[in-house]
Motif scaffolding. Structure first.
Motif, mmCIF file in Angstrom:
data_model
loop_
_atom_site.group_PDB
_atom_site.id
_atom_site.type_symbol
_atom_site.label_atom_id
_atom_site.label_comp_id
_atom_site.label_asym_id
_atom_site.label_seq_id
_atom_site.Cartn_x
_atom_site.Cartn_y
_atom_site.Cartn_z
ATOM 1 N N LEU A 228 11.072 -90.669 25.250
ATOM 2 C CA LEU A 228 10.097 -89.685 24.773
ATOM 3 C C LEU A 228 10.376 -88.308 25.381
ATOM 4 C CD1 LEU A 228 6.631 -91.502 24.846
ATOM 5 C CD2 LEU A 228 7.679 -90.409 22.844
ATOM 6 N N ALA A 229 10.604 -88.282 26.691
ATOM 7 C CA ALA A 229 10.867 -87.011 27.373
ATOM 8 C C ALA A 229 12.152 -86.371 26.873
ATOM 9 C CB ALA A 229 10.944 -87.239 28.886
ATOM 10 N N LEU A 230 13.178 -87.182 26.646
ATOM 11 C CA LEU A 230 14.436 -86.642 26.140
ATOM 12 C C LEU A 230 14.284 -86.122 24.714
ATOM 13 C CD1 LEU A 230 16.974 -89.285 27.506
ATOM 14 C CD2 LEU A 230 16.684 -86.920 28.282
ATOM 15 N N ALA A 231 13.463 -86.798 23.905
ATOM 16 C CA ALA A 231 13.224 -86.336 22.537
ATOM 17 C C ALA A 231 12.531 -84.984 22.547
ATOM 18 C CB ALA A 231 12.386 -87.351 21.782
ATOM 19 N N TYR A 232 11.582 -84.807 23.454
ATOM 20 C CA TYR A 232 10.896 -83.514 23.583
ATOM 21 C C TYR A 232 11.891 -82.433 23.999
ATOM 22 C CZ TYR A 232 7.924 -79.856 25.588
ATOM 23 O OH TYR A 232 7.346 -78.643 25.891
ATOM 24 N N HIS A 233 12.756 -82.768 24.943
ATOM 25 C CA HIS A 233 13.744 -81.807 25.419
ATOM 26 C C HIS A 233 14.709 -81.408 24.302
ATOM 27 C CE1 HIS A 233 16.083 -79.913 28.704
ATOM 28 N NE2 HIS A 233 17.120 -80.186 27.916
ATOM 29 N N LYS A 234 15.210 -82.395 23.565
ATOM 30 C CA LYS A 234 16.163 -82.108 22.487
ATOM 31 C C LYS A 234 15.501 -81.317 21.366
ATOM 32 C CE LYS A 234 19.038 -86.161 23.421
ATOM 33 N NZ LYS A 234 19.455 -87.511 22.942
ATOM 34 N N ARG A 235 14.226 -81.576 21.106
ATOM 35 C CA ARG A 235 13.505 -80.808 20.089
ATOM 36 C C ARG A 235 13.467 -79.331 20.487
ATOM 37 N NH1 ARG A 235 7.262 -82.123 18.540
ATOM 38 N NH2 ARG A 235 8.204 -83.818 17.318
ATOM 39 N N GLY A 236 13.240 -79.059 21.758
ATOM 40 C CA GLY A 236 13.224 -77.676 22.236
ATOM 41 C C GLY A 236 14.574 -77.007 22.100
ATOM 42 N N ASP A 237 15.651 -77.739 22.414
ATOM 43 C CA ASP A 237 17.002 -77.188 22.259
ATOM 44 C C ASP A 237 17.270 -76.810 20.800
ATOM 45 O OD1 ASP A 237 17.573 -77.521 24.944
ATOM 46 O OD2 ASP A 237 18.720 -79.372 24.668
ATOM 47 N N ALA A 238 16.905 -77.712 19.895
ATOM 48 C CA ALA A 238 17.162 -77.464 18.467
ATOM 49 C C ALA A 238 16.360 -76.271 17.962
ATOM 50 C CB ALA A 238 16.814 -78.713 17.660
ATOM 51 N N GLU A 239 15.119 -76.145 18.413
ATOM 52 C CA GLU A 239 14.292 -75.028 17.975
ATOM 53 C C GLU A 239 14.803 -73.714 18.551
ATOM 54 O OE1 GLU A 239 11.183 -72.923 16.084
ATOM 55 O OE2 GLU A 239 12.215 -74.827 15.717
ATOM 56 N N MET A 240 15.331 -73.746 19.777
ATOM 57 C CA MET A 240 15.921 -72.540 20.360
ATOM 58 C C MET A 240 17.090 -72.062 19.518
ATOM 59 S SD MET A 240 18.855 -71.491 22.098
ATOM 60 C CE MET A 240 19.494 -72.980 22.879
ATOM 61 N N VAL A 241 17.963 -72.977 19.126
ATOM 62 C CA VAL A 241 19.114 -72.611 18.297
ATOM 63 C C VAL A 241 18.641 -71.984 16.991
ATOM 64 C CG1 VAL A 241 21.084 -73.521 16.993
ATOM 65 C CG2 VAL A 241 20.629 -74.358 19.311
ATOM 66 N N ARG A 242 17.621 -72.561 16.392
ATOM 67 C CA ARG A 242 17.111 -72.052 15.117
ATOM 68 C C ARG A 242 16.531 -70.644 15.280
ATOM 69 N NH1 ARG A 242 12.878 -71.104 12.179
ATOM 70 N NH2 ARG A 242 11.422 -71.561 13.874
ATOM 71 N N ARG A 243 15.719 -70.452 16.300
ATOM 72 C CA ARG A 243 15.087 -69.138 16.498
ATOM 73 C C ARG A 243 16.097 -68.076 16.888
ATOM 74 N NH1 ARG A 243 8.993 -69.647 19.011
ATOM 75 N NH2 ARG A 243 8.311 -71.433 17.746
ATOM 76 N N PHE A 244 17.054 -68.454 17.717
ATOM 77 C CA PHE A 244 18.075 -67.488 18.116
ATOM 78 C C PHE A 244 18.859 -67.027 16.902
ATOM 79 C CE2 PHE A 244 22.188 -66.101 19.713
ATOM 80 C CZ PHE A 244 21.845 -65.336 20.816
ATOM 81 N N ALA A 245 19.188 -67.947 16.008
ATOM 82 C CA ALA A 245 19.955 -67.609 14.812
ATOM 83 C C ALA A 245 19.184 -66.683 13.886
ATOM 84 C CB ALA A 245 20.355 -68.882 14.069
ATOM 85 N N ALA A 246 17.850 -66.728 13.964
ATOM 86 C CA ALA A 246 17.017 -65.915 13.078
ATOM 87 C C ALA A 246 16.847 -64.487 13.584
ATOM 88 C CB ALA A 246 15.642 -66.569 12.911
ATOM 89 N N GLU A 247 17.294 -64.220 14.808
ATOM 90 C CA GLU A 247 17.148 -62.885 15.389
ATOM 91 C C GLU A 247 18.418 -62.052 15.216
ATOM 92 O OE1 GLU A 247 14.089 -64.042 19.067
ATOM 93 O OE2 GLU A 247 16.128 -63.354 19.485
ATOM 94 N N ASP A 248 18.258 -60.724 15.342
ATOM 95 C CA ASP A 248 19.389 -59.807 15.296
ATOM 96 C C ASP A 248 19.756 -59.440 16.733
ATOM 97 O OD1 ASP A 248 21.293 -57.891 14.846
ATOM 98 O OD2 ASP A 248 19.902 -56.374 14.074
ATOM 99 N N HIS A 249 20.956 -59.824 17.160
ATOM 100 C CA HIS A 249 21.389 -59.553 18.532
ATOM 101 C C HIS A 249 22.570 -58.583 18.576
ATOM 102 C CE1 HIS A 249 19.715 -63.748 18.498
ATOM 103 N NE2 HIS A 249 18.953 -63.198 19.413
ATOM 104 N N SER A 250 22.755 -57.844 17.504
ATOM 105 C CA SER A 250 23.923 -56.968 17.407
ATOM 106 C C SER A 250 23.951 -55.888 18.485
ATOM 107 C CB SER A 250 23.980 -56.316 16.021
ATOM 108 O OG SER A 250 22.787 -55.592 15.752
#
Length: 237
Positions: free
Chosen positions: A66-88
């Motif tokens: 359960l704890a690892l699933a929560y952790h991996k969910r956070g990693d995946a959401e970070m990747v998604r949000r980072f990709a949605a931002e402009d970091h140029s």
């Protein structure tokens, strides 16, 4: 399979993936009181109306999974949000800091604190180390890292140290908006950048070139994993 069918499968409580998400969502309300524990899994199953047999099949090790699933969910959401931002407009080091900041802002400190207690147990230490490595890997993937040699490993090893130290600082930070944590993170990344510069100078030196042809030649053949969980990778020809 159509997109609609995929969506239905992932959200249907009778579908394993949908049930796994329902269980995790239900568990999060119990973790602050019962920790990542067997009691939390049982309460989550009752709340989500998921049969206990299916709950154990989805999370066979209970609290750990359960704890690892929560952790991996956070990693995946970070990747998604980072990709949605402009970091140029950001330097590379600032992009690294931004990705880690997003990751921590997504997390609940009490849930992470309870997880840190769980992974501090000797029998769970390897799972905790893998989780930190996974977060470091997620950050580098979010930044578009394409390294396929020993640098794949050194980048993740170094960032794992930065990430874990920052998490520990963040857990005890009571500054306004956790500004002290972000300042701490910037200092850690600055240190890493100085190390990378020193490593580059070493590689260009006569000693570095000699080492590359001698003792370090074996490492030059090291290749990154080609698929998830394909650790520790392989040696090329």
């Amino acid at each position: 399979m159509t997109d609609d069918t995929q969506f239905d499968a992932e959200t249907d409580p009778d579908h394993p993936h949908g049930a796994a998400d329902l269980l995790l969502d239900a568990a999060l309300t119990h973790v602050p009181f019962d920790g990542w524990s067997e009691a939390t899994l049982k309460a989550a199953a009752a709340d989500a109306e998921v049969p206990m047999g299916l709950a154990r099949a989805l999370y066979p090790r209970g609290a750990i999974d359960l704890a690892l699933a929560y952790h991996k969910r956070g990693d995946a959401e970070m990747v998604r949000r980072f990709a949605a931002e402009d970091h140029s407009g950001l330097r590379y080091s600032e992009k690294v800091a931004r990705a880690i900041r997003i990751r921590l802002e997504l997390a609940d400190r009490e849930l992470v604190r309870r997880g840190a207690t769980l992974f501090a147990l000797p029998q769970n230490a390897s799972d905790g180390a893998k989780a930190v490595w996974g977060s470091a890997d997620a950050v580098w993937r979010a930044l578009g890292d394409t390294s396929d040699d020993v640098n794949w490993y050194t980048k993740r090893m170094t960032l794992s140290g930065v990430y874990s130290a920052t998490v520990l600082y963040w857990l005890g930070d009571d500054s306004l908006g956790q500004q002290a944590t972000w300042d701490f993170l910037d200092r850690r990344i600055a240190g890493v950048m100085q190390f990378e510069k020193a490593k580059a100078r070493m590689s260009d030196s006569r000693l570095g070139q000699a080492l590359a042809k001698g003792p370090m030649a074996l490492l030059s053949r090291l290749r990154a994993p080609q698929r998830p969980n394909d650790m520790p990778g392989s040696f090329g020809q």
